[in-house]
Design a protein around this motif. Structure first.
Motif, PDB file in Angstrom:
ATOM      1  N   ALA A   1      29.634   2.641  37.415  1.00  0.00           N
ATOM      2  CA  ALA A   1      29.000   1.823  38.128  1.00  0.00           C
ATOM      3  C   ALA A   1      28.977   2.678  39.193  1.00  0.00           C
ATOM      4  CB  ALA A   1      29.261   0.596  38.027  1.00  0.00           C
ATOM      5  N   GLU A   2      29.875   3.416  39.823  1.00  0.00           N
ATOM      6  CA  GLU A   2      30.779   4.536  41.080  1.00  0.00           C
ATOM      7  C   GLU A   2      30.288   5.291  40.578  1.00  0.00           C
ATOM      8  OE1 GLU A   2      34.545   4.616  41.031  1.00  0.00           O
ATOM      9  OE2 GLU A   2      34.839   1.759  41.888  1.00  0.00           O
ATOM     10  N   ARG A   3      30.398   6.462  38.962  1.00  0.00           N
ATOM     11  CA  ARG A   3      29.455   6.983  38.475  1.00  0.00           C
ATOM     12  C   ARG A   3      27.677   7.088  38.842  1.00  0.00           C
ATOM     13  NH1 ARG A   3      31.578   7.905  34.300  1.00  0.00           N
ATOM     14  NH2 ARG A   3      29.996   7.094  32.793  1.00  0.00           N
ATOM     15  N   LEU A   4      27.706   6.137  38.189  1.00  0.00           N
ATOM     16  CA  LEU A   4      25.908   6.036  39.170  1.00  0.00           C
ATOM     17  C   LEU A   4      25.677   5.904  39.781  1.00  0.00           C
ATOM     18  CD1 LEU A   4      23.367   5.029  36.565  1.00  0.00           C
ATOM     19  CD2 LEU A   4      23.565   2.667  37.254  1.00  0.00           C
ATOM     20  N   VAL A   5      26.117   5.424  41.072  1.00  0.00           N
ATOM     21  CA  VAL A   5      25.496   5.535  42.461  1.00  0.00           C
ATOM     22  C   VAL A   5      25.952   6.814  43.328  1.00  0.00           C
ATOM     23  CG1 VAL A   5      26.031   4.759  44.485  1.00  0.00           C
ATOM     24  CG2 VAL A   5      26.508   3.565  42.997  1.00  0.00           C
ATOM     25  N   ARG A   6      27.225   6.736  42.005  1.00  0.00           N
ATOM     26  CA  ARG A   6      27.432   8.851  43.052  1.00  0.00           C
ATOM     27  C   ARG A   6      25.471  10.117  42.643  1.00  0.00           C
ATOM     28  NH1 ARG A   6      32.188   8.240  41.264  1.00  0.00           N
ATOM     29  NH2 ARG A   6      33.913   8.352  43.181  1.00  0.00           N
ATOM     30  N   GLU A   7      24.993   9.400  41.215  1.00  0.00           N
ATOM     31  CA  GLU A   7      24.119  10.160  40.540  1.00  0.00           C
ATOM     32  C   GLU A   7      23.021   9.353  41.540  1.00  0.00           C
ATOM     33  OE1 GLU A   7      24.372   9.108  36.377  1.00  0.00           O
ATOM     34  OE2 GLU A   7      25.977  10.278  35.983  1.00  0.00           O
TER      35      GLU A   7
ATOM     36  N   ALA B   1      22.934  11.336  45.448  1.00  0.00           N
ATOM     37  CA  ALA B   1      22.622  12.527  44.976  1.00  0.00           C
ATOM     38  C   ALA B   1      21.546  12.938  45.064  1.00  0.00           C
ATOM     39  CB  ALA B   1      23.805  13.467  43.801  1.00  0.00           C
ATOM     40  N   ALA B   2      20.517  12.060  44.108  1.00  0.00           N
ATOM     41  CA  ALA B   2      19.354  12.747  44.005  1.00  0.00           C
ATOM     42  C   ALA B   2      18.129  12.432  45.732  1.00  0.00           C
ATOM     43  CB  ALA B   2      18.278  11.964  42.898  1.00  0.00           C
ATOM     44  N   ALA B   3      18.563  11.510  46.232  1.00  0.00           N
ATOM     45  CA  ALA B   3      18.540  11.137  47.477  1.00  0.00           C
ATOM     46  C   ALA B   3      18.988  10.567  48.075  1.00  0.00           C
ATOM     47  CB  ALA B   3      17.099  10.341  47.285  1.00  0.00           C
ATOM     48  N   PRO B   4      20.110  11.046  49.229  1.00  0.00           N
ATOM     49  CA  PRO B   4      20.888  10.653  50.163  1.00  0.00           C
ATOM     50  C   PRO B   4      20.813   9.916  50.294  1.00  0.00           C
ATOM     51  CG  PRO B   4      20.121  13.174  50.708  1.00  0.00           C
ATOM     52  CD  PRO B   4      19.342  12.701  50.112  1.00  0.00           C
ATOM     53  N   ALA B   5      21.209   8.276  50.579  1.00  0.00           N
ATOM     54  CA  ALA B   5      21.087   7.308  51.141  1.00  0.00           C
ATOM     55  C   ALA B   5      22.372   6.400  51.018  1.00  0.00           C
ATOM     56  CB  ALA B   5      21.115   6.333  49.412  1.00  0.00           C
ATOM     57  N   LYS B   6      22.688   5.848  52.178  1.00  0.00           N
ATOM     58  CA  LYS B   6      23.883   4.344  52.897  1.00  0.00           C
ATOM     59  C   LYS B   6      24.434   3.791  51.857  1.00  0.00           C
ATOM     60  CE  LYS B   6      25.494   3.222  57.008  1.00  0.00           C
ATOM     61  NZ  LYS B   6      25.198   2.453  58.323  1.00  0.00           N
ATOM     62  N   VAL B   7      25.115   3.958  51.541  1.00  0.00           N
ATOM     63  CA  VAL B   7      26.165   3.349  49.951  1.00  0.00           C
ATOM     64  C   VAL B   7      26.532   2.345  51.694  1.00  0.00           C
ATOM     65  CG1 VAL B   7      26.988   2.999  47.776  1.00  0.00           C
ATOM     66  CG2 VAL B   7      25.569   4.923  48.275  1.00  0.00           C
ATOM     67  N   LEU B   8      27.054   1.179  50.747  1.00  0.00           N
ATOM     68  CA  LEU B   8      27.845  -0.077  50.446  1.00  0.00           C
ATOM     69  C   LEU B   8      28.302  -0.174  49.715  1.00  0.00           C
ATOM     70  CD1 LEU B   8      29.867  -1.728  53.016  1.00  0.00           C
ATOM     71  CD2 LEU B   8      27.573  -3.227  52.076  1.00  0.00           C
ATOM     72  N   TYR B   9      30.020  -0.544  49.505  1.00  0.00           N
ATOM     73  CA  TYR B   9      30.420  -0.551  48.317  1.00  0.00           C
ATOM     74  C   TYR B   9      31.492  -2.874  48.403  1.00  0.00           C
ATOM     75  CZ  TYR B   9      34.672  -0.562  44.135  1.00  0.00           C
ATOM     76  OH  TYR B   9      35.650  -1.243  43.180  1.00  0.00           O
TER      77      TYR B   9
ATOM     78  N   GLU C   1      32.425   8.788  52.170  1.00  0.00           N
ATOM     79  CA  GLU C   1      30.728   8.064  52.656  1.00  0.00           C
ATOM     80  C   GLU C   1      30.552   6.618  52.719  1.00  0.00           C
ATOM     81  OE1 GLU C   1      29.911  11.101  49.585  1.00  0.00           O
ATOM     82  OE2 GLU C   1      31.809  11.069  51.444  1.00  0.00           O
ATOM     83  N   TRP C   2      30.971   6.396  51.820  1.00  0.00           N
ATOM     84  CA  TRP C   2      30.558   5.070  51.043  1.00  0.00           C
ATOM     85  C   TRP C   2      31.184   4.020  52.129  1.00  0.00           C
ATOM     86  CZ3 TRP C   2      30.658   4.336  45.363  1.00  0.00           C
ATOM     87  CH2 TRP C   2      30.215   4.926  44.819  1.00  0.00           C
ATOM     88  N   ASP C   3      30.828   2.727  52.639  1.00  0.00           N
ATOM     89  CA  ASP C   3      31.512   1.763  53.455  1.00  0.00           C
ATOM     90  C   ASP C   3      31.917   0.676  52.614  1.00  0.00           C
ATOM     91  OD1 ASP C   3      30.919   3.075  56.090  1.00  0.00           O
ATOM     92  OD2 ASP C   3      28.906   2.149  56.410  1.00  0.00           O
ATOM     93  N   THR C   4      32.970   0.135  53.160  1.00  0.00           N
ATOM     94  CA  THR C   4      33.307  -1.332  52.219  1.00  0.00           C
ATOM     95  C   THR C   4      33.305  -2.014  52.873  1.00  0.00           C
ATOM     96  OG1 THR C   4      34.970   0.169  50.990  1.00  0.00           O
ATOM     97  CG2 THR C   4      35.657  -1.604  50.845  1.00  0.00           C
ATOM     98  N   LEU C   5      33.273  -2.975  51.795  1.00  0.00           N
ATOM     99  CA  LEU C   5      33.156  -4.317  52.593  1.00  0.00           C
ATOM    100  C   LEU C   5      33.757  -5.205  51.405  1.00  0.00           C
ATOM    101  CD1 LEU C   5      32.071  -6.984  54.968  1.00  0.00           C
ATOM    102  CD2 LEU C   5      30.186  -7.658  52.842  1.00  0.00           C
TER     103      LEU C   5
END
Length: 182
Positions: A18-24, A27-35, A60-64
Motif C-alpha cells: 500500500a505504501e508503494r502504491l501511494v509512492r507511485e 510521484a506521477a502527480a505530486p500529492a499531499k499524503v496523510l498516513y 513528507e507524509w503527514d501522520t494521524l
C-alpha cells in the motif's frame, strides 16, 4: 474519488504494498499524503512494529494516529490518504467492549454501521484517493476465543462491505499483489 482496498494476512506485505502504491501514485502527480495509523502501542513487540512502519514512510507524509476514530473530515487538505489498518481499528473497538458484552449484536451492528458511514464520508470527500489496508481473516483457522471469533466475524463482514464499494481491491500474499477488482 478512488477507494483502494488492500487486504492480506498478517505479515503478508500488505502495508508495504500500500505504501508503494501511494509512492507511485503521488510521484506521477505530486500529492499531499496523510498516513492514518490505527495501531496501539501496548507492549515492546507492538512498539517495534510501529517503529518499523514509521521508518518506511517518507518524511513528507503527514501522520494521524487514530486508534479509536476514523473520520474523513480529518483528511481535509489531503489528496491521498492511507489507512493502516481498518482491521486494527475494529480490533481497538472490540477490545474496548467489556467481556460480558462480547459478541453483543448491538455493538457489532454499531461497528459495521460506523464503517458504512466512514465509506460514505470518504466517497463524499475531496480526496482523490483513499487506500485502506485490512487483514484478510478468511484464510486462517477459526479463532480459539470468543473475542477472536467475534473479531473474525466483524472484520470479515466489514471487508466484504468495503470490497463491494471499493473501486480497486488487491490481496497481498507472500509480498505479491493479486488484483481482485479494478
Amino acid at each position: 474519488m478512488n477507494i483502494v482496498m488492500v487486504s492480506g494476512g498478517v505479515r503478508s506485505g500488505k502495508s508495504a504494498y500500500a505504501e508503494r502504491l501511494v509512492r507511485e501514485r503521488s510521484a506521477a502527480a505530486p500529492a499531499k499524503v496523510l498516513y492514518v495509523a490505527t495501531g496501539l502501542r501496548y507492549d515492546g513487540e507492538m512498539d517495534a512494529r510501529v517503529d518499523k512502519h514509521r521508518a518506511r514512510r517518507p518524511a513528507e507524509w503527514d501522520t494521524l494516529e487514530s486508534a479509536s476514530e476514523l473520520s474523513a473530515t480529518a483528511y481535509e487538505g489531503y489528496e491521498i490518504v492511507l489507512v493502516d489498518t481498518l482491521s486494527g481499528w475494529i480490533a481497538n473497538r472490540l477490545m474496548a467492549v467489556p467481556e460480558e458484552r462480547c459478541r453483543n449484536e448491538e455493538t457489532t451492528e454499531n461497528v459495521l454501521l460506523r464503517i458504512d458511514g466512514y465509506i460514505e464520508e470518504l466517497t463524499a470527500s475531496r480526496l482523490s484517493e483513499a487506500i485502506i489496508v485490512t487483514d484478510e481473516v478468511g484464510w486462517g483457522g477459526v479463532a480459539m476465543s470468543p473475542l477472536g471469533r467475534w473479531f473474525q466475524d466483524v472484520v470479515g463482514e466489514a471487508n466484504q462491505r468495503l470490497a463491494a464499494r471499493a473501486d480497486e481491491a488487491v490481496v497481498v500474499v507472500s509480498g505479491l499483489p493479486w488484483r481482485l477488482k479494478g
